[in-house]
Design a protein around this motif. Structure first.
Motif, PDB file in Angstrom:
ATOM      1  N   ARG A  47       6.750  -0.214  14.288  1.00  0.00           N
ATOM      2  CA  ARG A  47       6.125  -0.781  15.485  1.00  0.00           C
ATOM      3  C   ARG A  47       7.043  -0.644  16.693  1.00  0.00           C
ATOM      4  NH1 ARG A  47       1.821  -3.622  17.221  1.00  0.00           N
ATOM      5  NH2 ARG A  47       2.169  -5.452  18.532  1.00  0.00           N
ATOM      6  N   ARG A  48       8.326  -0.960  16.490  1.00  0.00           N
ATOM      7  CA  ARG A  48       9.286  -0.834  17.600  1.00  0.00           C
ATOM      8  C   ARG A  48       9.406   0.611  18.079  1.00  0.00           C
ATOM      9  NH1 ARG A  48      12.007  -4.825  14.678  1.00  0.00           N
ATOM     10  NH2 ARG A  48      13.256  -3.310  13.549  1.00  0.00           N
ATOM     11  N   LYS A  49       9.397   1.547  17.149  1.00  0.00           N
ATOM     12  CA  LYS A  49       9.547   2.970  17.477  1.00  0.00           C
ATOM     13  C   LYS A  49       8.217   3.632  17.843  1.00  0.00           C
ATOM     14  CE  LYS A  49      13.440   3.548  14.355  1.00  0.00           C
ATOM     15  NZ  LYS A  49      13.920   4.206  13.112  1.00  0.00           N
ATOM     16  N   ARG A  50       7.115   2.882  17.674  1.00  0.00           N
ATOM     17  CA  ARG A  50       5.762   3.399  17.937  1.00  0.00           C
ATOM     18  C   ARG A  50       5.446   4.630  17.088  1.00  0.00           C
ATOM     19  NH1 ARG A  50       3.655   0.742  22.471  1.00  0.00           N
ATOM     20  NH2 ARG A  50       5.245  -0.245  23.737  1.00  0.00           N
ATOM     21  N   THR A  51       5.825   4.565  15.805  1.00  0.00           N
ATOM     22  CA  THR A  51       5.569   5.679  14.898  1.00  0.00           C
ATOM     23  C   THR A  51       4.576   5.323  13.795  1.00  0.00           C
ATOM     24  OG1 THR A  51       7.454   5.049  13.517  1.00  0.00           O
ATOM     25  CG2 THR A  51       7.865   6.664  15.252  1.00  0.00           C
ATOM     26  N   GLY A  52       4.272   4.071  13.608  1.00  0.00           N
ATOM     27  CA  GLY A  52       3.378   3.640  12.535  1.00  0.00           C
ATOM     28  C   GLY A  52       1.958   3.460  13.026  1.00  0.00           C
ATOM     29  N   PRO A  53       1.119   2.902  12.182  1.00  0.00           N
ATOM     30  CA  PRO A  53      -0.273   2.651  12.580  1.00  0.00           C
ATOM     31  C   PRO A  53      -0.338   1.606  13.694  1.00  0.00           C
ATOM     32  CG  PRO A  53       0.172   1.703  10.415  1.00  0.00           C
ATOM     33  CD  PRO A  53       1.384   2.466  10.807  1.00  0.00           C
ATOM     34  N   MET A  93       0.806  -1.216   0.000  1.00  0.00           N
ATOM     35  CA  MET A  93       0.000   0.000   0.000  1.00  0.00           C
ATOM     36  C   MET A  93       0.841   1.268   0.000  1.00  0.00           C
ATOM     37  SD  MET A  93      -2.981  -1.068   2.680  1.00  0.00           S
ATOM     38  CE  MET A  93      -3.823   0.496   2.609  1.00  0.00           C
ATOM     39  N   PHE A  94       1.942   1.253   0.781  1.00  0.00           N
ATOM     40  CA  PHE A  94       2.759   2.454   0.929  1.00  0.00           C
ATOM     41  C   PHE A  94       4.058   2.390   0.139  1.00  0.00           C
ATOM     42  CE2 PHE A  94       0.249   2.381   4.958  1.00  0.00           C
ATOM     43  CZ  PHE A  94      -0.520   3.490   4.671  1.00  0.00           C
ATOM     44  N   ASP A  95       4.217   1.354  -0.676  1.00  0.00           N
ATOM     45  CA  ASP A  95       5.413   1.185  -1.503  1.00  0.00           C
ATOM     46  C   ASP A  95       6.680   1.289  -0.649  1.00  0.00           C
ATOM     47  OD1 ASP A  95       6.749   0.668  -3.861  1.00  0.00           O
ATOM     48  OD2 ASP A  95       6.917   2.794  -4.393  1.00  0.00           O
ATOM     49  N   LEU A  96       6.699   0.520   0.434  1.00  0.00           N
ATOM     50  CA  LEU A  96       7.836   0.527   1.359  1.00  0.00           C
ATOM     51  C   LEU A  96       8.938  -0.391   0.842  1.00  0.00           C
ATOM     52  CD1 LEU A  96       5.782   0.209   4.658  1.00  0.00           C
ATOM     53  CD2 LEU A  96       6.754   2.285   3.663  1.00  0.00           C
ATOM     54  N   PRO A  97      10.182  -0.134   1.259  1.00  0.00           N
ATOM     55  CA  PRO A  97      11.289  -0.968   0.774  1.00  0.00           C
ATOM     56  C   PRO A  97      11.210  -2.425   1.237  1.00  0.00           C
ATOM     57  CG  PRO A  97      12.082   0.704   2.308  1.00  0.00           C
ATOM     58  CD  PRO A  97      10.631   0.959   2.085  1.00  0.00           C
ATOM     59  N   SER A  98      10.717  -2.659   2.459  1.00  0.00           N
ATOM     60  CA  SER A  98      10.607  -4.027   2.961  1.00  0.00           C
ATOM     61  C   SER A  98       9.663  -4.069   4.148  1.00  0.00           C
ATOM     62  CB  SER A  98      11.980  -4.575   3.370  1.00  0.00           C
ATOM     63  OG  SER A  98      12.390  -3.996   4.589  1.00  0.00           O
ATOM     64  N   VAL A  99       9.313  -5.280   4.537  1.00  0.00           N
ATOM     65  CA  VAL A  99       8.443  -5.478   5.690  1.00  0.00           C
ATOM     66  C   VAL A  99       9.157  -5.039   6.973  1.00  0.00           C
ATOM     67  CG1 VAL A  99       9.024  -7.884   6.176  1.00  0.00           C
ATOM     68  CG2 VAL A  99       6.747  -7.066   6.652  1.00  0.00           C
ATOM     69  N   GLU A 100      10.474  -5.022   6.952  1.00  0.00           N
ATOM     70  CA  GLU A 100      11.237  -4.576   8.125  1.00  0.00           C
ATOM     71  C   GLU A 100      10.879  -3.131   8.493  1.00  0.00           C
ATOM     72  OE1 GLU A 100      13.488  -4.617  11.427  1.00  0.00           O
ATOM     73  OE2 GLU A 100      12.908  -6.341  10.216  1.00  0.00           O
ATOM     74  N   THR A 101      10.534  -2.314   7.515  1.00  0.00           N
ATOM     75  CA  THR A 101      10.113  -0.937   7.796  1.00  0.00           C
ATOM     76  C   THR A 101       8.880  -0.927   8.694  1.00  0.00           C
ATOM     77  OG1 THR A 101      10.984  -0.210   5.666  1.00  0.00           O
ATOM     78  CG2 THR A 101       9.384   1.236   6.745  1.00  0.00           C
ATOM     79  N   VAL A 102       7.937  -1.798   8.430  1.00  0.00           N
ATOM     80  CA  VAL A 102       6.719  -1.880   9.245  1.00  0.00           C
ATOM     81  C   VAL A 102       7.081  -2.285  10.673  1.00  0.00           C
ATOM     82  CG1 VAL A 102       4.478  -3.018   9.516  1.00  0.00           C
ATOM     83  CG2 VAL A 102       5.324  -2.447   7.232  1.00  0.00           C
ATOM     84  N   TYR A 103       7.979  -3.250  10.815  1.00  0.00           N
ATOM     85  CA  TYR A 103       8.392  -3.691  12.151  1.00  0.00           C
ATOM     86  C   TYR A 103       9.179  -2.598  12.876  1.00  0.00           C
ATOM     87  CZ  TYR A 103       6.586  -8.280  11.027  1.00  0.00           C
ATOM     88  OH  TYR A 103       5.754  -9.312  10.698  1.00  0.00           O
ATOM     89  N   GLN A 104       9.956  -1.805  12.141  1.00  0.00           N
ATOM     90  CA  GLN A 104      10.657  -0.673  12.766  1.00  0.00           C
ATOM     91  C   GLN A 104       9.667   0.363  13.264  1.00  0.00           C
ATOM     92  OE1 GLN A 104      13.590   0.951  10.126  1.00  0.00           O
ATOM     93  NE2 GLN A 104      14.752  -0.961  10.052  1.00  0.00           N
ATOM     94  N   ASP A 129      -7.654   1.949  11.664  1.00  0.00           N
ATOM     95  CA  ASP A 129      -6.484   2.481  12.364  1.00  0.00           C
ATOM     96  C   ASP A 129      -5.444   2.985  11.371  1.00  0.00           C
ATOM     97  OD1 ASP A 129      -7.594   1.904  14.826  1.00  0.00           O
ATOM     98  OD2 ASP A 129      -6.521   0.001  15.053  1.00  0.00           O
ATOM     99  N   VAL A 130      -5.303   2.269  10.260  1.00  0.00           N
ATOM    100  CA  VAL A 130      -4.361   2.704   9.222  1.00  0.00           C
ATOM    101  C   VAL A 130      -4.842   4.027   8.634  1.00  0.00           C
ATOM    102  CG1 VAL A 130      -3.360   2.140   6.974  1.00  0.00           C
ATOM    103  CG2 VAL A 130      -3.593   0.352   8.724  1.00  0.00           C
ATOM    104  N   ARG A 131      -6.136   4.138   8.356  1.00  0.00           N
ATOM    105  CA  ARG A 131      -6.692   5.393   7.826  1.00  0.00           C
ATOM    106  C   ARG A 131      -6.466   6.541   8.805  1.00  0.00           C
ATOM    107  NH1 ARG A 131      -7.099   7.566   3.596  1.00  0.00           N
ATOM    108  NH2 ARG A 131      -8.203   5.852   2.666  1.00  0.00           N
ATOM    109  N   ALA A 132      -6.716   6.310  10.095  1.00  0.00           N
ATOM    110  CA  ALA A 132      -6.519   7.350  11.106  1.00  0.00           C
ATOM    111  C   ALA A 132      -5.051   7.775  11.162  1.00  0.00           C
ATOM    112  CB  ALA A 132      -6.982   6.845  12.474  1.00  0.00           C
TER     113      ALA A 132
END
Length: 79
Positions: free
Chosen positions: A44-50, A31-42, A65-68
């Protein structure tokens, strides 16, 4: 998996349309054209994503939640 990616990519292309099912980290990558799934996990660890939640060992995201989160990101950007 290819069919699911096409569905998610198609949903992301439509304005303000999200799938009605819970999203996976791979869905967010598409959906967000991210470089890898690791970005999503980062995020989550940093509490900056959905906001996400676990179903057993699987990470899932509620489309609302993603929309918000996207809306909150847009508020911080100058037009």
């Amino acid at each position: 998996m290819a069919d699911r990616r096409l569905t998610v990519a198609g949903a992301a292309a439509a304005p303000r349309t999200l799938p009605s099912r819970y999203l996976t980290p791979d869905d967010l990558v598409v959906m967000f054209d991210l470089p890898s799934v690791e970005t999503v996990y980062q995020w989550r660890r940093k509490r900056t994503g959905p906001r996400g939640f676990r179903v057993g060992r699987h990470l899932r995201f509620d489309p609302e939640d993603v929309r918000a989160w996207v809306d909150a990101q847009r508020e911080g950007v100058a037009a």
